[in-house]
Design an enzyme around this catalytic site. Structure first.
Site, short mmCIF file in Angstrom:
data_model
loop_
_atom_site.label_atom_id
_atom_site.label_comp_id
_atom_site.label_asym_id
_atom_site.label_seq_id
_atom_site.Cartn_x
_atom_site.Cartn_y
_atom_site.Cartn_z
N LYS A 9 0.79 -1.26 0.18
CA LYS A 9 -0.11 -0.03 -0.07
C LYS A 9 0.73 1.19 -0.03
CE LYS A 9 -3.71 -2.41 2.49
NZ LYS A 9 -4.93 -2.18 3.56
N TYR A 49 -12.42 -2.72 -3.26
CA TYR A 49 -12.98 -2.66 -1.85
C TYR A 49 -14.37 -2.81 -1.75
CZ TYR A 49 -8.39 -1.76 0.45
OH TYR A 49 -6.97 -1.96 0.71
N ARG A 102 3.20 -7.06 8.84
CA ARG A 102 2.76 -6.01 9.60
C ARG A 102 3.09 -5.73 10.98
NH1 ARG A 102 -3.19 -7.81 7.26
NH2 ARG A 102 -3.53 -6.69 5.32
N ASN A 112 -1.82 -0.26 6.98
CA ASN A 112 -1.41 -1.59 7.50
C ASN A 112 -0.42 -2.19 6.38
OD1 ASN A 112 -3.26 -2.32 5.55
ND2 ASN A 112 -4.21 -3.80 7.27
N HIS A 115 -1.73 -5.46 1.24
CA HIS A 115 -3.15 -6.12 1.23
C HIS A 115 -2.89 -7.46 0.51
CE1 HIS A 115 -7.26 -7.07 0.03
NE2 HIS A 115 -6.51 -7.40 -1.13
N GLU A 126 -9.47 -10.18 -7.76
CA GLU A 126 -8.28 -9.04 -7.56
C GLU A 126 -7.40 -9.11 -8.66
OE1 GLU A 126 -7.49 -9.61 -3.35
OE2 GLU A 126 -9.38 -8.66 -2.83
P1 CMP Z 1 -7.19 -4.64 3.84
O1 CMP Z 1 -6.44 -6.17 3.74
O2 CMP Z 1 -6.64 -3.91 2.49
O3 CMP Z 1 -8.62 -4.85 3.39
C1 CMP Z 1 -9.61 -3.92 3.98
C2 CMP Z 1 -8.83 -2.92 4.82
O4 CMP Z 1 -9.85 -2.30 5.78
C3 CMP Z 1 -7.86 -3.55 5.69
O5 CMP Z 1 -6.81 -3.99 5.09
C4 CMP Z 1 -7.60 -2.31 6.64
O6 CMP Z 1 -6.37 -1.57 6.14
C5 CMP Z 1 -9.02 -1.62 6.48
N1 CMP Z 1 -9.39 -1.40 7.82
C6 CMP Z 1 -10.04 -2.39 8.57
N2 CMP Z 1 -10.68 -2.07 9.51
C7 CMP Z 1 -10.50 -0.49 9.67
C8 CMP Z 1 -10.81 0.36 10.37
N3 CMP Z 1 -11.67 0.05 11.61
N4 CMP Z 1 -10.68 1.59 10.16
C9 CMP Z 1 -9.89 2.08 8.90
N5 CMP Z 1 -9.46 1.07 8.13
C10 CMP Z 1 -9.80 -0.21 8.47
#
Ligand code: CMP
Length: 143
Positions: A9, A49, A102, A112, A115, A126
């Site tokens: 990311k 998403y 992570r 984080n 993905h 995806e």
């Molecule tokens: P990802 O694996 O990219 O898939 C969905 C993303 O939503 C996840 O990683 C997090 O980065 C994000 N995410 C999940 N929970 C929250 C939250 N409470 N607030 C902001 N982002 C979130």
């Protein structure tokens, strides 16, 4: 052979950890079959998403993933979907164990670092969302 979609990311790109992340999957024995540094459009972010559309953080998610370049990848190998998720660690970096991507690099759930597809169905979806068939290669691993 199983394939998964992984994406460093914008925070991971900015922190300069693309190389470290790629090295981890190479060392593990997985095979890189597609990769590109790219800017995600709002439209692509919303499609990627889509399952989170109703979540309160959806807007934030789209803003963040479009905020700078990402490094999109397709990796191949036995059980790569589940193993890559183990190597990534829990979604919230504060709960991710040291030794995971992570756990080692991330600080907050929104930012984080990486993905990874969570199932065969999301991997297929995806991969086709981010890559054209001709952008993926297939080659035998010699070792
Ligand atoms: P990802 O694996 O990219 O898939 C969905 C993303 O939503 C996840 O990683 C997090 O980065 C994000 N995410 C999940 N929970 C929250 C939250 N409470 N607030 C902001 N982002 C979130």
């Amino acid at each position: 052979m199983e394939r998964t979609f992984l994406m460093v990311k914008p925070d991971g790109v900015q922190r300069g950890v693309i190389g470290d992340i790629v090295a981890r999957f190479e060392r593990k024995g997985f095979q890189l079959v597609g990769a590109k540094l790219m800017q995600v459009s709002r439209e692509l972010a919303e499609q990627h998403y889509a399952e989170h559309k109703e979540r309160p953080f959806f807007g934030e998610l789209v803003e963040f993933i479009t905020s700078g370049p990402v490094f999109a990848m397709v990796w191949e190998g036995e059980n790569v979907i589940a193993t890559a998720r183990q190597m990534m660690g829990k979604t919230n970096p504060q709960e991710a164990l040291p030794g995971t991507i992570r756990g080692d690099f991330g600080l907050t759930v929104g930012k984080n670092i990486i993905h990874g597809s969570d199932s065969k169905e999301s991997a297929a979806r995806e991969i086709q969302l981010f890559f054209k068939e001709e952008e993926l290669v297939s080659y035998s691993k010699l070792m």
